[in-house]
Design an enzyme around this catalytic site. Structure first.
Site, short mmCIF file in Angstrom:
data_model
loop_
_atom_site.label_atom_id
_atom_site.label_comp_id
_atom_site.label_asym_id
_atom_site.label_seq_id
_atom_site.Cartn_x
_atom_site.Cartn_y
_atom_site.Cartn_z
N GLU A 110 0.84 -1.21 -0.13
CA GLU A 110 0.11 0.03 0.14
C GLU A 110 1.00 1.33 -0.09
O GLU A 110 2.05 1.25 0.37
CB GLU A 110 -0.83 0.04 1.18
CG GLU A 110 -1.96 -0.84 1.44
CD GLU A 110 -2.62 -1.12 2.57
OE1 GLU A 110 -2.39 -0.07 3.57
OE2 GLU A 110 -3.27 -1.99 2.81
N LYS A 112 2.15 4.78 1.44
CA LYS A 112 2.33 5.33 3.04
C LYS A 112 1.92 6.69 2.94
O LYS A 112 2.61 7.43 2.26
CB LYS A 112 3.32 4.99 3.54
CG LYS A 112 3.87 5.32 5.11
CD LYS A 112 5.06 4.77 5.55
CE LYS A 112 5.24 5.13 6.98
NZ LYS A 112 4.76 6.24 7.41
N ASP A 114 1.10 10.45 3.59
CA ASP A 114 1.95 11.23 4.70
C ASP A 114 0.95 12.41 5.16
O ASP A 114 0.71 13.37 4.84
CB ASP A 114 3.13 12.04 3.78
CG ASP A 114 3.92 12.64 4.94
OD1 ASP A 114 3.95 12.34 6.00
OD2 ASP A 114 4.90 13.47 4.09
N TYR A 221 -7.20 2.38 5.81
CA TYR A 221 -6.20 1.33 5.28
C TYR A 221 -6.30 0.16 6.62
O TYR A 221 -5.54 -0.77 6.24
CB TYR A 221 -4.95 1.67 5.18
CG TYR A 221 -4.55 2.51 6.22
CD1 TYR A 221 -3.84 2.33 7.28
CD2 TYR A 221 -4.02 4.00 5.89
CE1 TYR A 221 -3.45 3.16 8.38
CE2 TYR A 221 -3.46 4.94 6.94
CZ TYR A 221 -3.17 4.23 8.33
OH TYR A 221 -2.78 5.37 8.94
N LYS A 308 10.63 3.53 3.60
CA LYS A 308 10.45 4.97 3.45
C LYS A 308 11.27 5.54 2.36
O LYS A 308 12.47 5.16 2.28
CB LYS A 308 11.03 5.60 4.74
CG LYS A 308 9.95 5.59 5.98
CD LYS A 308 9.35 6.78 6.51
CE LYS A 308 9.31 6.98 7.67
NZ LYS A 308 9.10 8.14 8.22
N CYS A 402 20.11 47.62 3.56
CA CYS A 402 19.58 47.13 2.52
C CYS A 402 20.60 47.06 1.42
O CYS A 402 21.40 47.78 1.10
CB CYS A 402 18.39 48.08 2.15
SG CYS A 402 17.84 47.53 0.52
N CYS A 405 19.49 49.84 -1.35
CA CYS A 405 19.53 51.34 -1.24
C CYS A 405 20.55 51.68 0.21
O CYS A 405 20.56 53.01 0.41
CB CYS A 405 18.18 51.73 -1.18
SG CYS A 405 17.51 51.49 0.52
N CYS A 420 13.38 46.33 4.53
CA CYS A 420 14.03 47.59 4.19
C CYS A 420 12.87 48.76 4.33
O CYS A 420 11.93 48.89 3.72
CB CYS A 420 14.76 47.81 2.87
SG CYS A 420 14.97 49.51 2.30
N CYS A 426 13.72 53.13 -2.25
CA CYS A 426 14.27 51.66 -2.47
C CYS A 426 13.76 51.16 -3.82
O CYS A 426 12.66 50.83 -3.99
CB CYS A 426 14.32 50.67 -1.59
SG CYS A 426 15.17 49.29 -1.63
S1 IVH Z 1 -0.97 0.56 8.82
C1 IVH Z 1 -0.66 -1.76 12.79
N1 IVH Z 1 -1.06 1.38 6.45
O1 IVH Z 1 2.42 5.17 9.04
C2 IVH Z 1 -0.53 -0.95 11.33
N2 IVH Z 1 -0.17 2.81 8.22
O2 IVH Z 1 4.77 4.50 10.68
C3 IVH Z 1 -1.15 0.26 11.34
N3 IVH Z 1 0.57 5.07 7.59
O3 IVH Z 1 1.12 5.51 12.29
C4 IVH Z 1 -0.56 1.11 10.30
N4 IVH Z 1 -0.15 4.85 5.48
O4 IVH Z 1 -0.33 6.72 10.32
C5 IVH Z 1 -0.67 1.69 7.65
N5 IVH Z 1 -1.29 2.29 4.26
C6 IVH Z 1 -0.93 2.43 5.34
C7 IVH Z 1 -0.32 3.69 6.00
C8 IVH Z 1 -0.11 3.95 7.18
C9 IVH Z 1 0.55 5.71 6.25
C10 IVH Z 1 0.82 5.69 8.65
C11 IVH Z 1 0.09 5.63 10.00
C12 IVH Z 1 1.17 4.77 10.85
C13 IVH Z 1 2.36 5.14 10.48
C14 IVH Z 1 3.58 4.13 10.84
#
Ligand code: IVH
Length: 662
Positions: A110, A112, A114, A221, A308, A402, A405, A420, A426
């Site tokens: 999946e 991740k 942000d 998720y 990451k 500045c 000027c 300034c 200026c």
């Molecule tokens: S699963 C027990 N799925 O990443 C598992 N987390 O570092 C629960 N996050 O606290 C997390 N996308 O805020 C999961 N597709 C995803 C995610 C996700 C972002 C964040 C979430 C979690 C943090 C973990």
């Protein structure tokens, strides 16, 4: 049918339409019908407070009551995920699981997201609690703000379980984030560093009607319930989708390590094409029995891990720092570096923002700096390579005068920027101010290009805005590149600006912190320049949306005799110094926001705007998730159209507007 039945039916109907519209992007009724039903429900609820329900679709608009966040204990602790940073660590995770289980396993990959993680509790299909992760055991109760997020269902549909917890991420799409920061900049408020901070700040707003205005979304998720026996994680996601949740379509079931790498490589390259930020990939064992067997450690599940993305970095030698002077005198330091290759582009310059940032990075002359480009488009300097610091190098000394000027710089207590104060003398400030005055959204004098603007100031043809209106064709003809026709055009363009309405004149004259939106708010509250000039700090601050910085700035602008004299000259020339009374023609567009783009058959853009506003509609400058309608004309910008399609904004025509106000 009793009133109660009618209310319940309307709620159910509107919940379903909301879901069709916001989650499925496939509305099946007209906006008109939706709005009529919503207004009818609002009326019934107002008349019958005994049937109040915090989960009614009418509550999406939030309330003005302030709240203190209550702490709530999570039903199950909210764990975090172990992190990996390279393929080796991903394969370690995968191989460990295969070894422990004894055979190959499927992994759901999946994105991740942000943002800010959130837990949603549903009882009998109704949202009863939304809380932030907090310390994993106890979080903040943010239910009232969560209710304003359209992608969080308040009422579930289908065969949902009686007790359900959903976990997901509240995010702010980049387009909404940019628009929010632009608005904040206009009103002199600090901007958010990134969409994650903006999402987090918005979720923690005390006033939920403010939160309702923030372009937040929620992607879910993780499904937790004892009432359904799912075999796999993917199955749970699909079922949750049917209950009304916003589940990302971008997950994939992977059968091998190669599949996993392919997914990772794909999104590492394509992440910019998503409307929101992701900072990595999450891998989860798909089979829920196996998940159970693998179990948890104190901090994180053993069946899931995240990868990451690395922000790409480059090292480059600092050649110099230039200090740019903006139209309001703000000094912005910009680092000039040896060209460095970074994430597909050559980087030569990066903003250092202000003296505090330079000090925090402790940059010395001749340093080799570390430049980073993460998901964001603009590179930033994140550190210094101390090993490469030349011997005896001195820390960067922020200038005290500045750079253009020579006037001593000032720094207002509590503000990060130096500026300034020589605003009248200026040169870059004078050029910047004129460029702003003539810009499209201000006086819209497009017959003057950038070079001419600079020349007019440098040659001292134009010292103040009013000088612009005294320019003659003969005088323009003395400038390089001008002939009779182009000089006539230039003067005609200037004359045409006399029609520009008062609110835009207020924006054009460049009072510090008074952006476009604020100029409109000021023009509405003080419908003539004389009223605005006479307004006290207390009267200004009493107006909605006008904060301390703006109120102070307006007062100090009119306290300056030069400014007052210039306003008088402009008034004498014929610029609009008061609000034309726009007859309120109706209220059929009240509560809706509009963006217009392109050209129209029967109205000029300004006429169309006036028409919408006179019927109670609100104009926005860019399409965000808070835009209700995009009024599309001929030759409209493809970016706006694409954004509207992505966000599911309703796209309507000039005809539709006319029908709506009839
Ligand atoms: S699963 C027990 N799925 O990443 C598992 N987390 O570092 C629960 N996050 O606290 C997390 N996308 O805020 C999961 N597709 C995803 C995610 C996700 C972002 C964040 C979430 C979690 C943090 C973990």
């Amino acid at each position: 049918m009793t009133v109660e039945q009618e209310i319940l039916e309307l709620r159910e109907f509107l919940h379903k339409q909301n879901h069709n519209y916001y989650v499925l992007n496939a509305p099946i009724i007209s906006d008109m019908e939706f709005d009529q039903k919503m207004h009818h429900l609002q009326d019934l609820e107002a008349a019958h407070p005994e049937f109040y329900d915090p989960n009614s679709p009418t509550q999406r608009v939030g309330s003005d009551l302030s709240m203190q966040f209550e702490q709530v204990e999570h039903q199950r602790p909210m764990l975090s995920l172990g992190n990996t940073y390279n393929r080796g660590e991903i394969s370690d995770f995968y191989n460990r699981i295969v070894r422990e289980v004894g055979h190959a396993v499927d992994i759901t990959c999946e994105l991740k997201f942000d943002g800010v993680s959130i837990s949603l509790i549903y009882e009998d299909g109704k949202l009863v609690m939304a809380s932030t992760r907090g310390n994993g055991v106890v979080g903040d109760n943010v239910t009232r703000n969560a209710r304003t997020i359209h992608t969080i269902p308040l009422q579930l549909t289908g065969d949902y379980p009686a007790h359900l917890e959903m976990r997901g991420e509240v995010i702010m799409p980049r387009a909404g984030f940019d628009a929010l920061n632009r608005q904040r900049e206009e009103i002199g408020e600090s901007t958010f560093a990134n969409p994650r901070n903006a999402a987090s700040g918005s979720l923690k707003l005390q006033n939920s009607s403010q939160a309702a205005l923030r372009p937040l979304e929620c992607i879910l998720y993780y499904v937790l319930t004892d009432d359904v026996n799912f075999a796999t994680h993917a199955e749970s996601l699909e079922r949750a989708k049917a209950w009304g949740f916003n589940i990302s379509p971008n997950y994939r079931l992977c059968h091998s390590l190669d599949d996993i790498y392919e997914f990772v490589d794909y999104w590492a390259e394509k992440r910019d094409s998503l409307p929101y930020d992701i900072d990595g990939i999450v891998f989860k064992v798909n089979d829920l029995h196996i998940q159970n067997e693998l179990g948890l450690t104190a901090k994180s599940p053993r069946w899931a891990i995240s990868y990451k993305f690395k922000a790409e970095q480059a090292h480059s030698r600092l050649l110099s720092i230039t200090y740019q002077v903006g139209r309001t005198g703000t000094i912005t330091p910009v680092a000039n570096m040896e060209p460095a290759q970074l994430a597909g582009t050559v980087v030569r310059r990066a903003s250092l923002h202000n003296a505090d940032i330079i000090a925090a990075l402790d940059i010395h002359e001749g340093d080799t700096v570390v430049v980073e480009k993460g998901g964001e488009i603009i590179p930033k300097i994140v550190g210094v390579d101390l090993d490469k610091r030349p011997e005896g190098a001195q820390p960067i000394a922020f200038p005290t005068t500045c750079p253009v000027c020579g006037t001593p710089l000032v720094r207002v207590e509590g503000e990060a920027a130096h500026y300034c104060p020589n605003s009248l003398g200026c040169l870059p400030q004078k050029i910047g101010r004129l460029a702003h005055f003539i810009s499209r959204r201000a006086m819209n004098i497009d017959s003057i290009g950038d070079e001419t603007c600079e020349l007019l100031v440098k040659k001292e043809f134009v010292n103040t805005f009013s000088d612009l209106y005294a320019l003659t064709i003969d005088r323009i003809l003395t400038l390089p590149g001008f002939a009779q026709k182009s000089a006539e055009n230039l003067v005609a363009g200037i004359q045409k600006s006399l029609e520009v309405p008062y609110a835009r004149v207020l924006y054009a004259i460049g009072i510090r912190f008074v952006g476009e939106t604020m100029a409109k708010a000021l023009a509405n509250a003080f419908p003539s320049i004389d009223l605005l000039k006479a307004a006290t700090y207390e009267q200004l601050i009493a107006v909605n949306d006008i904060g301390d910085a703006i109120a102070k700035s307006v007062v100090s602008y009119f306290a300056e005799p030069d400014n007052v004299a210039e306003i008088e000259r402009l008034r004498h020339i014929g610029l609009q110094m008061e609000q034309k009374v726009v007859e309120k023609a109706g209220s059929s567009l009240e509560g809706f926001t509009f963006v217009i783009s392109g050209t129209f058959a029967r109205h000029s853009r300004d006429e169309l705007k006036a028409l919408i506003e006179s019927h109670g509609g609100k104009m926005l400058s860019g399409v965000t998730s808070k835009t209700n309608y995009l009024v599309a004309g001929d030759n409209m910008g493809p970016a706006k159209l694409e954004k509207a399609q992505k966000l599911g904004t309703k796209i309507i025509s000039e005809d539709d507007i006319e029908k709506m106000i009839q």
